[in-house]
Write an enzyme that holds these catalytic residues in place. Structure first.
Site, PDB file in Angstrom:
ATOM      1  N   CYS A 412      11.289  -4.839  -1.981  1.00 44.99           N
ATOM      2  CA  CYS A 412      12.141  -4.234  -0.951  1.00 44.99           C
ATOM      3  C   CYS A 412      13.620  -4.158  -1.322  1.00 44.99           C
ATOM      4  CB  CYS A 412      11.931  -4.862   0.421  1.00 44.99           C
ATOM      5  SG  CYS A 412      11.427  -6.563   0.450  1.00 44.99           S
ATOM      6  N   ARG A 441       5.254 -14.270  -8.555  1.00 42.41           N
ATOM      7  CA  ARG A 441       5.513 -15.429  -7.694  1.00 42.41           C
ATOM      8  C   ARG A 441       4.840 -16.641  -8.328  1.00 42.41           C
ATOM      9  NH1 ARG A 441       4.091 -12.365  -1.965  1.00 42.41           N
ATOM     10  NH2 ARG A 441       5.582 -10.685  -2.312  1.00 42.41           N
ATOM     11  N   GLN A 459       1.761  -4.544  -6.014  1.00 45.09           N
ATOM     12  CA  GLN A 459       1.558  -4.128  -4.628  1.00 45.09           C
ATOM     13  C   GLN A 459       1.562  -2.604  -4.546  1.00 45.09           C
ATOM     14  OE1 GLN A 459       5.121  -6.152  -3.197  1.00 45.09           O
ATOM     15  NE2 GLN A 459       3.830  -7.531  -1.998  1.00 45.09           N
ATOM     16  N   ASP A 461       3.059  -0.718  -2.686  1.00 41.76           N
ATOM     17  CA  ASP A 461       4.135  -0.983  -1.745  1.00 41.76           C
ATOM     18  C   ASP A 461       4.837   0.302  -1.312  1.00 41.76           C
ATOM     19  OD1 ASP A 461       5.630  -2.673  -0.254  1.00 41.76           O
ATOM     20  OD2 ASP A 461       6.706  -3.608  -1.916  1.00 41.76           O
ATOM     21  N   HIS A 463       8.389   1.398   1.469  1.00 44.29           N
ATOM     22  CA  HIS A 463       9.315   1.019   2.530  1.00 44.29           C
ATOM     23  C   HIS A 463       9.757   2.262   3.256  1.00 44.29           C
ATOM     24  CE1 HIS A 463       9.316  -2.453  -0.187  1.00 44.29           C
ATOM     25  NE2 HIS A 463       9.343  -3.105   0.958  1.00 44.29           N
ATOM     26  N   LYS A 546       4.304  -8.845  11.594  1.00 40.30           N
ATOM     27  CA  LYS A 546       3.465  -7.929  10.822  1.00 40.30           C
ATOM     28  C   LYS A 546       2.070  -7.824  11.388  1.00 40.30           C
ATOM     29  CE  LYS A 546       2.399 -11.649   7.576  1.00 40.30           C
ATOM     30  NZ  LYS A 546       1.950 -11.956   6.234  1.00 40.30           N
ATOM     31  N   HIS A 592       7.832  -2.339   6.072  1.00 43.17           N
ATOM     32  CA  HIS A 592       7.218  -2.655   4.785  1.00 43.17           C
ATOM     33  C   HIS A 592       5.719  -2.459   4.992  1.00 43.17           C
ATOM     34  CE1 HIS A 592      10.687  -5.571   3.767  1.00 43.17           C
ATOM     35  NE2 HIS A 592      10.858  -5.276   5.041  1.00 43.17           N
TER      36      HIS A 592
END
Length: 727
Positions: A412, A441, A459, A461, A463, A546, A592
């Site tokens: 992000c 991570r 991901q 992902d 945004h 979320k 997200h």
RNA sequence: GCUUCUGUAGCUCAGUGGUAGAGCGCGUCCUUGGUAAGGACGAGGUCAUGGGUUCAAGUCCCAUCAGAAGCUCCA
């Protein structure tokens, strides 16, 4: 005179003081023999009770019998078996202190403390002891005691876990269950019940495993041993349950990942770092292509960002301070930064140490701090050098000004900077930036597992930056996309969870009003989408609430796949804006979202979902051509060439094996279609089609088969060639 | 990270302190065949790594690494 309503609507009136048993007896002697407890609905509350529990007044009753298909009956059975196991363990290991032993969906456990480390070889002894208790067919007898008296009794017994349990129990009295009729002599346990009438009802049980658990789930508390078991009303059901577990294990993605050469993990590369083998890479690429197409249809714009970013970026977002311990260590740019980091870690150790060691490490801190100051310049330690506790904030403060890089744990902040690269107008919103972004991570070692919990993952992902008015529609669209993807992949058994902040916790950033707004956005969008979701406190991200889409793996563990998160906080932190209709600057809202979640976890779960037998559009090898003998090699090569020419992923097996073993091997690779090609087929220019389950689908002209495959791939399995359909 | 268990051939696994094993797979050759296993021969090992005990360690002890189950965590 309580009036009883039965499930079929019939009513009974019984004498005052009547019990659940009396209800069963009033219906018939057979039921009276079979009943093991009841479920009473009184004042709108449904509660399970003992068979000899007195009726509370007018109520509805369901009688529970010894049936393996009734969840309530099993609940009673397993709760009682937990008592039997606890008694057995207490007998074998007399210093045992029991803590807490509830029934579970498919069994039970008991948390306990004993000096003996219980391990699988002990299970047999414990089970033998349990069997003895079961054979004695002892009655479960409840008695109650006024709270004060009971507390005294428990304190005298010296088990702090039970004292704790009692303190948390409600009501003026506490109940105990004796396994037997001789109170004071037979084994007993503080317990609110209910239980089965006697131990003889337990017909089949098994101790499954043992592991550690923290008392009350608190890492700082004492670690207990948790012994898991299960029980059934008959042996057949237990056997069936164990066979199901065995079958489920064959679907494990770690096993199939190796067998089907989908992925591997090698400690030389690093644990939790997935190496995608060619077969797995095909599955992933096909999935990515599919999702990318869906994203373009929905107005997302692809972007790319690097794998690392400045520390300050993640200080601003909050990820660095919040998750430092679960990230790969920061790459500080200067020796001074690295030295300060070492010093900081040493200080933390000094703070954790106790006794003599503490002073020793404190001395090391002083020496090291001196050296750092001399080598890299005074950092303001001054007279705090003697005391790690005083030095700590000074060093922390200095570290905050040291720059460096972080392997990115989230995409992000990078995407926010793409948003911020232009001056944005409300006319442009929503802006939807999408990237298959790889993040790192440092998950705790005990968490790692196959592909589903890893340290580097990608991901799917994106945004979304939008106005507050647009939030709900955008969330709804994300929910729709996630459902669409799950449905395409034939996932039916998933649940949705709305993760809310825990007002008690201090891990959440931002103003409470914004949180309430965001939480309401999610509820509204879920309701508008017809999505049924459970709300769970404390499941939010630190920056916003979320909706997670959760599925189970082959042994029943739940994993979060897709997610949609509303975020008013990061736009605030990064101070991003758009110009509104009023010609003023406004704060956009961020969403997200990741419909698959991570490619690693999703493919891991997908392997288990399909048991490795991927649908044609995802299968690494879609068609295998197997020859009967060398006589048909030439035709087989022609067939192979045509299939490849049609864009299919094809394997040609012209080895010297007979067709039997050849087909067996190809089937074990879960190749969707196996084409047997011999002299007959060569003469007719046909292929003999077999599926991976071994069924023969018939012989088709090659062109017709290819057409069927293409249709099946294009429709992702929704449509198939008529002849192939029959399978 | 914590508790318990595990680590032997590419895979699945035997192995009692005394010379390293099987099945499958793999390679070569024979077999030319019709839908779940034809035959012969062969190659594959620092018994996870590092220490220790012992005349002697795959086997016993310790540490490290890795894996499994659970707990805790999960942006």
């Amino acid at each position: 005179m309580p009036k009883i309503t039965l499930p079929d609507g019939n009513q009974l009136t019984l004498a005052d003081g009547a019990t659940v048993y009396d209800v069963a007896a009033a219906i018939g002697p057979g039921l009276a023999r079979a009943a093991i407890g009841g479920a009473i609905t009184f004042d709108g509350n449904r509660q399970l009770t003992d068979l000899n529990a007195p009726l509370p007044g007018d109520c509805r009753i369901e009688l529970l019998t010894a049936k393996d298909d009734n969840a309530d009956s099993l609940y009673l059975l397993r709760h009682s078996t937990a008592h039997v196991m606890a008694e057995a363990i207490c007998k074998l290991y007399p210093d045992t202190q029991l803590a807490y032993g509830p029934p579970l969906e498919d069994g039970f456990y008991y948390d306990l403390h004993t000096s003996h480390a219980i391990s699988p070889p002990d299970f047999e002894r414990i089970e033998a002891e349990m069997q003895r208790i079961v054979s004695e067919d002892r009655k479960f007898c409840r008695y109650e005691m006024p709270r004060d008296e009971a507390m005294k009794k428990l304190e005298a017994e010296g088990n702090r876990f039970k004292v704790d349990n009692a303190l948390r129990a409600e009501g003026g009295t506490l109940s105990f269950y004796v396994t037997g009729e001789n109170r004071g002599q037979d084994w007993e346990d503080l317990c609110r019940g209910p239980h089965i009438p006697s131990t003889g009802v337990i017909k089949a049980f098994r101790i499954k495993q043992v592991s550690g658990s923290y008392y009350r789930g608190d890492v700082n508390e004492q670690q207990l041993q948790r012994v898991y078991g299960t029980a059934f009303f008959n042996k057949k059901a237990l056997k069936q349950y164990e066979q199901q577990l065995e079958e489920a294990k064959k679907r494990d993605h770690r096993l199939l990942g190796q067998q089907l050469e989908l992925f591997t993990i090698n400690p030389d590369v690093g644990s939790g770092l997935v190496l995608w083998e060619p077969n797995g890479a095909i599955v992933r690429t096909m999935l990515e292509n599919y999702v990318k197409m869906e994203l373009i249809l929905r107005g997302f714009e692809p972007v790319f960002t690097p794998h690392i970013g400045r520390l300050d970026l993640y200080r601003t977002s909050g990820h660095y301070p919040y998750y430092e311990d679960s990230q790969f260590p920061a790459l500080y740019e200067t020796d001074r930064g690295r030295a300060l980091l070492c010093l900081r870690n040493l200080i933390r150790r000094a703070e954790e140490e106790t006794g003599e060691r503490k002073a020793e490490v404190a001395q090391q801190v002083k020496v090291f701090a001196d050296a750092v100051a001399q080598a890299f310049g005074d950092f303001g330690g001054g007279d705090a050098l003697d005391d790690p506790a005083k030095l700590s904030p000074v060093v922390e403060e200095c570290l905050c000004h040291e720059e460096g890089y972080l392997l990115k744990p989230m995409n992000c902040p990078h995407h926010i900077n793409i948003y911020a690269a232009q001056h944005r107008s409300y006319r442009q919103l929503p802006i939807r930036l999408a990237e298959f972004g790889t993040v790192y991570r440092y998950e705790q070692s005990g968490e790692l597992g196959g592909m589903v919990r890893v340290r580097g993952f990608t991901q799917d992902d994106a945004h979304i930056f939008c106005t507050p008015d647009q939030v709900q529609a955008e969330i709804a669209s994300c929910i729709e996309l996630t459902q669409q993807v799950l449905s395409t992949l034939e996932f039916k058994d998933y649940r949705a969870r709305i993760g809310l902040r825990d007002p008690e916790s201090d891990k959440y950033i931002g103003a409470a009003e914004l949180w309430e707004q965001a939480e309401q956005n999610l509820r509204d969008a879920a309701a508008a989408s017809g999505l049924s979701a459970t709300e769970e406190i404390g499941e939010a991200a630190f920056y916003g609430p979320k909706i997670d889409f959760v599925v189970k793996d082959c042994i029943g563990r739940e994993w979060q796949l897709g997610t949609v998160q509303v975020d008013y906080n990061l736009p605030e932190r990064f101070k991003i804006t758009y110009v509104g209709r009023d010609n003023r600057e406004h704060r956009p809202v961020m969403i997200h979202r990741a419909p698959l979640g991570s490619m690693e976890r999703f493919v891991g779960i997908l392997i288990e979902h399909f048991a490795g037998a991927f649908p044609l559009w995802l299968a690494p090898v879609q068609v295998a051509v197997a020859t009967i003998s060398e006589k048909s090699d030439e035709y087989a090569q022609e067939v192979h060439k045509s299939l490849v020419g049609a864009g299919l992923r094809v394997l040609l097996d012209d080895g010297s094996d007979k067709i039997g073993p050849k087909k067996h091997r190809l089937r074990s690779r879960k190749i969707p279609y196996i084409l047997v090609v011999g002299e007959n087929e060569a003469a007719d220019r046909t292929v003999n089609v077999n599926d991976r389950d071994g069924a023969s689908l018939g012989t088709f002209p090659l062109a017709a088969f290819i057409e069927g495959c293409i249709l099946e791939i294009q429709t992702k399995g929704k449509q198939r060639h008529g002849a192939l359909q029959e399978a």
